[in-house]
Scaffold this motif. Structure first.
Motif, PDB file in Angstrom:
ATOM      1  N   ILE A 135      -6.151   4.821  -4.361  1.00 39.35           N
ATOM      2  CA  ILE A 135      -4.826   4.622  -3.891  1.00 39.35           C
ATOM      3  C   ILE A 135      -4.988   3.436  -2.646  1.00 39.35           C
ATOM      4  O   ILE A 135      -5.992   3.480  -1.884  1.00 39.35           O
ATOM      5  CB  ILE A 135      -4.506   5.934  -2.972  1.00 39.35           C
ATOM      6  N   ALA A 136      -3.949   2.712  -2.744  1.00 41.72           N
ATOM      7  CA  ALA A 136      -4.179   1.631  -1.722  1.00 41.72           C
ATOM      8  C   ALA A 136      -3.623   1.954  -0.587  1.00 41.72           C
ATOM      9  O   ALA A 136      -2.811   2.656  -0.186  1.00 41.72           O
ATOM     10  CB  ALA A 136      -3.026   0.361  -2.236  1.00 41.72           C
ATOM     11  N   ALA A 137      -4.534   1.605   0.612  1.00 38.66           N
ATOM     12  CA  ALA A 137      -4.165   1.715   2.046  1.00 38.66           C
ATOM     13  C   ALA A 137      -4.226   0.558   2.801  1.00 38.66           C
ATOM     14  O   ALA A 137      -5.120  -0.316   2.774  1.00 38.66           O
ATOM     15  CB  ALA A 137      -5.053   3.022   2.442  1.00 38.66           C
ATOM     16  N   LYS A 138      -3.424   0.665   3.883  1.00 42.49           N
ATOM     17  CA  LYS A 138      -3.593  -0.542   4.939  1.00 42.49           C
ATOM     18  C   LYS A 138      -3.795   0.146   6.105  1.00 42.49           C
ATOM     19  O   LYS A 138      -3.440   1.327   6.626  1.00 42.49           O
ATOM     20  CB  LYS A 138      -2.084  -1.235   4.962  1.00 42.49           C
ATOM     21  N   THR A 139      -4.868  -0.707   6.785  1.00 40.07           N
ATOM     22  CA  THR A 139      -5.301   0.013   8.180  1.00 40.07           C
ATOM     23  C   THR A 139      -4.698  -0.716   9.377  1.00 40.07           C
ATOM     24  O   THR A 139      -4.709  -2.144   9.179  1.00 40.07           O
ATOM     25  CB  THR A 139      -6.741   0.071   8.494  1.00 40.07           C
ATOM     26  N   LYS A 169       7.749  -2.384  -0.492  1.00 42.15           N
ATOM     27  CA  LYS A 169       7.814  -0.973  -0.629  1.00 42.15           C
ATOM     28  C   LYS A 169       7.336  -0.363   0.450  1.00 42.15           C
ATOM     29  O   LYS A 169       6.364  -0.500   1.047  1.00 42.15           O
ATOM     30  CB  LYS A 169       7.361  -0.721  -1.934  1.00 42.15           C
ATOM     31  N   MET A 170       7.995   0.462   1.069  1.00 37.97           N
ATOM     32  CA  MET A 170       7.656   1.023   2.368  1.00 37.97           C
ATOM     33  C   MET A 170       6.382   2.311   1.960  1.00 37.97           C
ATOM     34  O   MET A 170       6.493   2.679   0.700  1.00 37.97           O
ATOM     35  CB  MET A 170       8.574   2.031   3.109  1.00 37.97           C
ATOM     36  N   PRO A 171       5.343   2.322   2.789  1.00 35.88           N
ATOM     37  CA  PRO A 171       4.335   3.130   2.526  1.00 35.88           C
ATOM     38  C   PRO A 171       4.745   4.721   2.358  1.00 35.88           C
ATOM     39  O   PRO A 171       5.914   5.066   2.840  1.00 35.88           O
ATOM     40  CB  PRO A 171       3.472   3.002   3.855  1.00 35.88           C
ATOM     41  N   ARG A 172       4.378   5.450   1.406  1.00 34.81           N
ATOM     42  CA  ARG A 172       4.827   6.564   1.107  1.00 34.81           C
ATOM     43  C   ARG A 172       4.200   7.789   2.229  1.00 34.81           C
ATOM     44  O   ARG A 172       4.697   8.751   2.544  1.00 34.81           O
ATOM     45  CB  ARG A 172       4.052   7.265  -0.179  1.00 34.81           C
ATOM     46  N   VAL A 173       2.938   7.316   2.796  1.00 32.44           N
ATOM     47  CA  VAL A 173       2.240   8.362   3.864  1.00 32.44           C
ATOM     48  C   VAL A 173       1.951   7.261   5.129  1.00 32.44           C
ATOM     49  O   VAL A 173       1.502   6.279   4.984  1.00 32.44           O
ATOM     50  CB  VAL A 173       1.282   8.948   3.323  1.00 32.44           C
ATOM     51  N   VAL A 174       2.173   7.797   6.294  1.00 31.34           N
ATOM     52  CA  VAL A 174       1.696   7.170   7.663  1.00 31.34           C
ATOM     53  C   VAL A 174       0.770   8.220   8.151  1.00 31.34           C
ATOM     54  O   VAL A 174       1.303   9.152   8.787  1.00 31.34           O
ATOM     55  CB  VAL A 174       2.904   6.625   8.318  1.00 31.34           C
ATOM     56  N   ILE A 175      -0.378   7.500   8.179  1.00 25.39           N
ATOM     57  CA  ILE A 175      -1.320   8.446   9.341  1.00 25.39           C
ATOM     58  C   ILE A 175      -1.324   7.934  10.530  1.00 25.39           C
ATOM     59  O   ILE A 175      -1.645   6.759  10.498  1.00 25.39           O
ATOM     60  CB  ILE A 175      -2.589   8.659   8.425  1.00 25.39           C
ATOM     61  N   LEU A 176      -0.983   8.619  11.605  1.00 26.92           N
ATOM     62  CA  LEU A 176      -0.772   8.013  12.951  1.00 26.92           C
ATOM     63  C   LEU A 176      -1.794   8.936  13.872  1.00 26.92           C
ATOM     64  O   LEU A 176      -1.427  10.045  13.895  1.00 26.92           O
ATOM     65  CB  LEU A 176       0.633   7.838  13.232  1.00 26.92           C
ATOM     66  N   ASP A 177      -2.557   8.255  14.397  1.00 21.42           N
ATOM     67  CA  ASP A 177      -3.182   8.650  15.542  1.00 21.42           C
ATOM     68  C   ASP A 177      -2.445   8.888  16.685  1.00 21.42           C
ATOM     69  O   ASP A 177      -2.076   7.814  17.429  1.00 21.42           O
ATOM     70  CB  ASP A 177      -4.721   7.977  15.865  1.00 21.42           C
ATOM     71  N   SER A 216      -9.678   5.091   5.014  1.00 22.75           N
ATOM     72  CA  SER A 216      -9.263   4.236   3.903  1.00 22.75           C
ATOM     73  C   SER A 216     -10.300   4.203   2.973  1.00 22.75           C
ATOM     74  O   SER A 216      -9.741   3.931   1.667  1.00 22.75           O
ATOM     75  CB  SER A 216      -9.121   2.445   4.779  1.00 22.75           C
ATOM     76  N   GLU A 217     -11.580   4.597   3.326  1.00 22.10           N
ATOM     77  CA  GLU A 217     -12.462   4.740   2.140  1.00 22.10           C
ATOM     78  C   GLU A 217     -12.089   5.716   0.946  1.00 22.10           C
ATOM     79  O   GLU A 217     -12.317   5.826   0.065  1.00 22.10           O
ATOM     80  CB  GLU A 217     -13.817   4.593   2.480  1.00 22.10           C
ATOM     81  N   ILE A 218     -11.744   6.944   1.828  1.00 20.10           N
ATOM     82  CA  ILE A 218     -11.415   8.041   1.028  1.00 20.10           C
ATOM     83  C   ILE A 218     -10.280   7.736   0.121  1.00 20.10           C
ATOM     84  O   ILE A 218     -10.546   8.149  -1.185  1.00 20.10           O
ATOM     85  CB  ILE A 218     -10.991   9.136   2.054  1.00 20.10           C
ATOM     86  N   PHE A 219      -9.430   6.998   0.564  1.00 25.65           N
ATOM     87  CA  PHE A 219      -8.253   6.770  -0.483  1.00 25.65           C
ATOM     88  C   PHE A 219      -8.478   5.651  -1.534  1.00 25.65           C
ATOM     89  O   PHE A 219      -7.964   6.046  -2.625  1.00 25.65           O
ATOM     90  CB  PHE A 219      -6.836   5.883   0.416  1.00 25.65           C
ATOM     91  N   ARG A 220      -9.341   4.792  -1.022  1.00 23.00           N
ATOM     92  CA  ARG A 220      -9.766   3.948  -1.949  1.00 23.00           C
ATOM     93  C   ARG A 220     -10.588   4.177  -3.162  1.00 23.00           C
ATOM     94  O   ARG A 220     -10.440   4.112  -4.154  1.00 23.00           O
ATOM     95  CB  ARG A 220     -10.709   2.812  -1.383  1.00 23.00           C
ATOM     96  N   PRO A 275       0.846  -1.364  -0.096  1.00 25.54           N
ATOM     97  CA  PRO A 275       0.061   0.247  -0.031  1.00 25.54           C
ATOM     98  C   PRO A 275       0.806   1.126   0.046  1.00 25.54           C
ATOM     99  O   PRO A 275       1.958   1.385   0.438  1.00 25.54           O
ATOM    100  CB  PRO A 275      -0.814  -0.001   1.287  1.00 25.54           C
ATOM    101  N   ASP A 276       0.554   2.343  -0.656  1.00 22.41           N
ATOM    102  CA  ASP A 276       0.962   3.806  -0.476  1.00 22.41           C
ATOM    103  C   ASP A 276       0.745   4.321   0.877  1.00 22.41           C
ATOM    104  O   ASP A 276       1.661   5.127   1.027  1.00 22.41           O
ATOM    105  CB  ASP A 276       0.405   4.370  -1.585  1.00 22.41           C
TER     106      ASP A 276
END
Length: 65
Positions: free
Chosen positions: A29-33, A53-61, A21-25, A5-6
């Motif tokens: 854009i592939a997203a892993k949660t 391949k490492m994700p390009r973006v990490v969204i972290l709470d 994840s739905e917004i990216f989908r 995933p990106d």
């Protein structure tokens, strides 16, 4: 094997993980949660071990218990 995933989304709230994840989908854009930081560390370690391949973006709470 599914493609790497990106975007990696790490949040303890299931609804927010799904929404993000739905917004990216919808944008194609592939997203892993994942639900906590420990899972994220193990996941990223596995990516490195498998030569992925490492994700390009990490969204972290940052307010997780």
């Amino acid at each position: 094997m599914e493609p790497w995933p990106d975007v990696l989304i790490v949040d303890d709230e299931k609804g927010l993980r799904f929404l993000r994840s739905e917004i990216f989908r919808l944008e194609g854009i592939a997203a892993k949660t994942l639900s906590d930081a420990c899972q994220a560390v193990y996941y990223l370690n596995d990516v490195v071990k498998q030569g992925g391949k490492m994700p390009r973006v990490v969204i972290l709470d940052v307010n997780m218990p």
